[in-house]
Enzyme design. Sequence first.
Site, PDB file in Angstrom:
ATOM      1  N   CYS A  37      -2.636  -2.944   8.697  1.00 20.64           N
ATOM      2  CA  CYS A  37      -2.323  -1.747   9.229  1.00 20.64           C
ATOM      3  C   CYS A  37      -1.539  -1.820  10.676  1.00 20.64           C
ATOM      4  O   CYS A  37      -0.605  -0.941  10.894  1.00 20.64           O
ATOM      5  CB  CYS A  37      -3.333  -0.664   9.121  1.00 20.64           C
ATOM      6  SG  CYS A  37      -4.513  -0.752   7.513  1.00 20.64           S
ATOM      7  N   CYS A  50       0.671  -1.220  -0.164  1.00 23.97           N
ATOM      8  CA  CYS A  50       0.106  -0.184   0.078  1.00 23.97           C
ATOM      9  C   CYS A  50       0.880   0.979  -0.025  1.00 23.97           C
ATOM     10  O   CYS A  50       0.184   2.357  -0.447  1.00 23.97           O
ATOM     11  CB  CYS A  50      -0.932   0.074   1.095  1.00 23.97           C
ATOM     12  SG  CYS A  50      -0.039   0.015   2.860  1.00 23.97           S
ATOM     13  N   ASP A  52       2.175   2.629   2.581  1.00 29.25           N
ATOM     14  CA  ASP A  52       2.248   3.285   3.605  1.00 29.25           C
ATOM     15  C   ASP A  52       3.501   3.323   4.488  1.00 29.25           C
ATOM     16  O   ASP A  52       4.121   2.393   4.783  1.00 29.25           O
ATOM     17  CB  ASP A  52       1.183   2.945   4.635  1.00 29.25           C
ATOM     18  CG  ASP A  52      -0.426   3.339   4.115  1.00 29.25           C
ATOM     19  OD1 ASP A  52       0.013   4.081   2.965  1.00 29.25           O
ATOM     20  OD2 ASP A  52      -1.476   3.030   4.548  1.00 29.25           O
ATOM     21  N   CYS A  60      -2.978   5.362   5.963  1.00 31.59           N
ATOM     22  CA  CYS A  60      -4.266   5.506   6.033  1.00 31.59           C
ATOM     23  C   CYS A  60      -4.732   5.558   7.341  1.00 31.59           C
ATOM     24  O   CYS A  60      -3.943   5.586   8.562  1.00 31.59           O
ATOM     25  CB  CYS A  60      -4.921   3.899   5.772  1.00 31.59           C
ATOM     26  SG  CYS A  60      -4.398   2.676   6.820  1.00 31.59           S
TER      27      CYS A  60
HETATM   28 FE1  FES Z   1      -1.513   0.618   4.341  1.00 25.27          FE
HETATM   29 FE2  FES Z   1      -3.515   0.567   6.132  1.00 25.27          FE
HETATM   30  S1  FES Z   1      -3.700   0.422   3.879  1.00 25.27           S
HETATM   31  S2  FES Z   1      -1.359   0.563   6.339  1.00 25.27           S
END
Ligand code: FES
Length: 143
Positions: free
Chosen positions: A104, A35, A37, A60
């Site tokens: 996450c 993702c 992140d 997110c």
């Molecule tokens: Fe990547 Fe939540 S969508 S950490």
Amino acid sequence: MALYSEKVMDHFRNPRNVGVLENPDGVGEVGNAKCGDIMKIYLKIENDVIADVKFETFGCGSAIASSSMATELIKGQPVSEALKLTNKAVAEALDGLPAHKLHCSVLAEEAIKAALKDYYDKNGIAYDPADFPDTEDCEHCAL
Ligand code: FES
């Protein structure tokens, strides 16, 4: 039922311990390749206790809420307890996360472990490598 618990929404809207620590004793940065992140954790450790902790998360809402809750859970705890923090405990403390958002909270566990490993490495403290598994290809983190 709402997708996110009130606690998730609270920690997302008012995250605790956001920021950077000057001269941290340990820093851990992890990213989720899928993702994109990123989470960074700063630790201040005094007498083997997490005296202070801050985080920066580019991610997110669930990642921000997980970071916030994870920092609250380890603040004031002995290093040995912080090391035991699991993503499951973070998700439970948030009154749950939707299944597709559990990864996450994994990011929060990994970032804290990475910061503790940094602390051990910097201070020449011996540790059990089994406490720091290579989670890069962890299936829990798959989106
Ligand atoms: Fe990547 Fe939540 S969508 S950490």
